[in-house]
Every structure is written in C-alpha cells, then in structure tokens.
Design an enzyme around this catalytic site. Sequence first.
Site, PDB file in Angstrom:
ATOM      1  CD  GLU A   1     -70.536  -7.344  62.263  1.00 47.25           C
ATOM      2  OE1 GLU A   1     -69.816  -6.407  62.608  1.00 47.25           O
ATOM      3  OE2 GLU A   1     -70.538  -7.812  61.109  1.00 47.25           O
TER       4      GLU A   1
ATOM      5  CD  GLU B   1     -70.670  -6.696  54.423  1.00 44.93           C
ATOM      6  OE1 GLU B   1     -69.439  -6.778  54.301  1.00 44.93           O
ATOM      7  OE2 GLU B   1     -71.228  -5.784  55.074  1.00 44.93           O
TER       8      GLU B   1
ATOM      9  CG  ASN C   1     -64.778  -6.077  58.135  1.00 43.88           C
ATOM     10  OD1 ASN C   1     -63.946  -6.147  57.226  1.00 43.88           O
ATOM     11  ND2 ASN C   1     -65.971  -6.652  58.061  1.00 43.88           N
ATOM     12  CD1 TRP C   2     -60.313  -1.127  58.226  1.00 43.81           C
ATOM     13  CD2 TRP C   2     -58.440  -1.291  56.985  1.00 43.81           C
ATOM     14  NE1 TRP C   2     -59.278  -0.616  58.964  1.00 43.81           N
ATOM     15  CE2 TRP C   2     -58.111  -0.698  58.234  1.00 43.81           C
ATOM     16  CE3 TRP C   2     -57.415  -1.487  56.057  1.00 43.81           C
ATOM     17  CZ2 TRP C   2     -56.809  -0.313  58.566  1.00 43.81           C
ATOM     18  CZ3 TRP C   2     -56.120  -1.099  56.376  1.00 43.81           C
ATOM     19  CH2 TRP C   2     -55.825  -0.509  57.623  1.00 43.81           C
ATOM     20  CE  LYS C   3     -68.317  -4.208  56.549  1.00 44.17           C
ATOM     21  NZ  LYS C   3     -69.758  -4.008  56.600  1.00 44.17           N
TER      22      LYS C   3
ATOM     23  N   GLY D   1     -67.719   0.982  58.474  1.00 43.07           N
ATOM     24  CA  GLY D   1     -67.495   2.316  57.891  1.00 43.07           C
ATOM     25  C   GLY D   1     -66.635   3.236  58.741  1.00 43.07           C
TER      26      GLY D   1
ATOM     27  CG  HIS E   1     -68.931  -9.849  57.721  1.00 44.69           C
ATOM     28  ND1 HIS E   1     -69.834  -9.273  56.866  1.00 44.69           N
ATOM     29  CD2 HIS E   1     -68.628  -8.919  58.650  1.00 44.69           C
ATOM     30  CE1 HIS E   1     -70.050  -8.020  57.258  1.00 44.69           C
ATOM     31  NE2 HIS E   1     -69.329  -7.781  58.336  1.00 44.69           N
TER      32      HIS E   1
ATOM     33  N   GLY F   1     -74.086  -1.010  57.869  1.00 46.05           N
ATOM     34  CA  GLY F   1     -73.968  -0.061  56.766  1.00 46.05           C
ATOM     35  C   GLY F   1     -75.225   0.750  56.507  1.00 46.05           C
TER      36      GLY F   1
ATOM     37  CB  SER G   1     -74.674   1.682  61.955  1.00 45.50           C
ATOM     38  OG  SER G   1     -75.056   1.343  60.638  1.00 45.50           O
TER      39      SER G   1
HETATM   40  P1  13P Z   1     -70.774  -0.828  59.512  1.00 44.36           P
HETATM   41  O1  13P Z   1     -70.062  -0.388  60.790  1.00 44.36           O
HETATM   42  O2  13P Z   1     -70.311  -0.099  58.291  1.00 44.36           O
HETATM   43  O3  13P Z   1     -72.254  -0.867  59.704  1.00 44.36           O
HETATM   44  O4  13P Z   1     -70.310  -2.352  59.273  1.00 44.36           O
HETATM   45  C1  13P Z   1     -70.409  -3.257  60.314  1.00 44.36           C
HETATM   46  C2  13P Z   1     -69.725  -4.510  59.919  1.00 44.36           C
HETATM   47  O5  13P Z   1     -70.220  -5.251  59.081  1.00 44.36           O
HETATM   48  C3  13P Z   1     -68.419  -4.800  60.533  1.00 44.36           C
HETATM   49  O6  13P Z   1     -68.000  -6.099  60.236  1.00 44.36           O
END
Ligand code: 13P
Length: 252
Positions: A168, A98, A10-12, A236, A96, A174, A214
């Site tokens: 998650e 976020e 997931n590149w966000k 990330g 998600h 993150g 993470s």
């Molecule tokens: P990180 O791997 O950066 O913690 O993000 C996890 C995530 O939200 C994947 O959707």
Amino acid sequence: MPRRKLVAGNWKMNTTRAEAVALAQGVAAGVGASPKCDVAVIPPFVWLDPVAAALKGTAVQLGAQDVYTEPKGAFTGEISPAMLLEVGCQYALVGHSERRHVIGETDAATNHKVHAALEAGLHVILCIGETLAERERNLQERVFQRQVYAACAGLTDEQFGRLTLAYEPVWAIGTGKVATPELAQEAHKNIRARMALLYGDNIAGALPILYGGSLTGDSAPGLFAQPDIDGGLVGGASLKADSFLKIVAAAG
Ligand code: 13P
C-alpha cells in the site's frame, strides 16, 4: 500452484452498526456461494460480532483491523488474537500505514503482532509501503526490505503459509492517486524478490501480495492482470457493496 486471489475491504473507522450489517449482507449476496477468489470484510472492532452473524453460512470471511501482542491481561483498550478468533475472525491486519504513520506503530511492534496473531491461528495481512517522500528519494526498495525483514523475523514455514502481504504505497491511500499497473507490478516483483532472498523461493513464490491504494472497479482489472498482484486491500471503495463487488469481479 497458482496463488488464489484475495479481495479484502478495510472499512477503517467507518459505518454505523446498521450500515455495517447491511454492507456485509450486500457483499455476501453479491459474492454468492462459490466466488472465484477469496473475499473478506474488515469492519471496526465493535461491529465484528454483528457482522460475523450477518456473514454466517456465506462465503465472505471476516478480519480485524489490528490485533494486540498478548493473549490477555492488563492492556487497557487492546484486543487479543483469541478474542478475534472467538468472534469469528479469520484474518488480522497488521502494520497498516495509518497505524504506522498516524498512530506511531514501530517495525518491532508489527513483528510482535504478526507472531502473536499467527501463533494463535489467525491469518495475517501485513501492510507495507513507502511514503511519497521516500518514493521521491527512490528509497522504496529499502523501505520494503526494512519493513518485511523486521515484521517477518522468526516466522516458521508453516506460519509463512498464513501470511499475506499488502503493498500500500502511502501516497496512493485515500488520495485517488492509484499506482499504474506497471509501477505496482514492479513494486510487487521487487517485494517478492526480496522475500526470496530473505526466506527462499518456495515461500516467496507462494506468498500472496495484494495491492492497496485508491483501488476501484475501474483500476482493478489492469492491476489484477499483473503476474505478481494477487488481489487487493480496498479502503474507500469497500464502503459500498456495488463498488466493492466490481473489484471482486475483476479478481475472478
Ligand atoms: P483507499 O482504497 O481508500 O485508498 O485505502 C486503501 C487502504 O488503506 C486499504 O487498507
């Protein structure tokens, strides 16, 4: 049947157009023609088209970070399931953390999105997980129950066959704080048990549950060795081909 693992990046809201294409090419080259697990990348909406072109003929699949509930119409700023299919997506992420905690998406909205995406023929990766405050009050199992019960209400057996969950924990996203394999396994086992109570053993047994939060090449082998962890949703560490490929290798 053993569940096939999936590793999705997931590149966000990251990458330029050129970076997105180069990253997709790097992932595809590293994954090769017949990977031992499914592999997907999930770029920002605006790079789906060039990334789809870069992935054409490769084993890497494509997903979108969100999807809207309606097929078309006056919904400024939204993207329909049909548009995602036309651009070459196989997957849509829904719920998600976020989107839930930063943008304010509700459980009811996740249910409508899950339905719309599955009805259109997409495969859905539904994200669930507790916040730090919820874990400190030992509320995680209630949170799983509420999130899956709300999001999955009304799905058919065939639609469950195109659903993947991603656990998650919000406190691990993150932050560099990865859940231990034991803690993650316990959460996944609980989620599967809840799915079995709600929807039966067959659906729960076949349901892939990814870990996200993470995740790195160093933590992936221990997590992926757990019986109820069926791959990963990577943030990330998916932004560099080599660190993402290390996680893919751990799922093989
Ligand atoms: P990180 O791997 O950066 O913690 O993000 C996890 C995530 O939200 C994947 O959707």
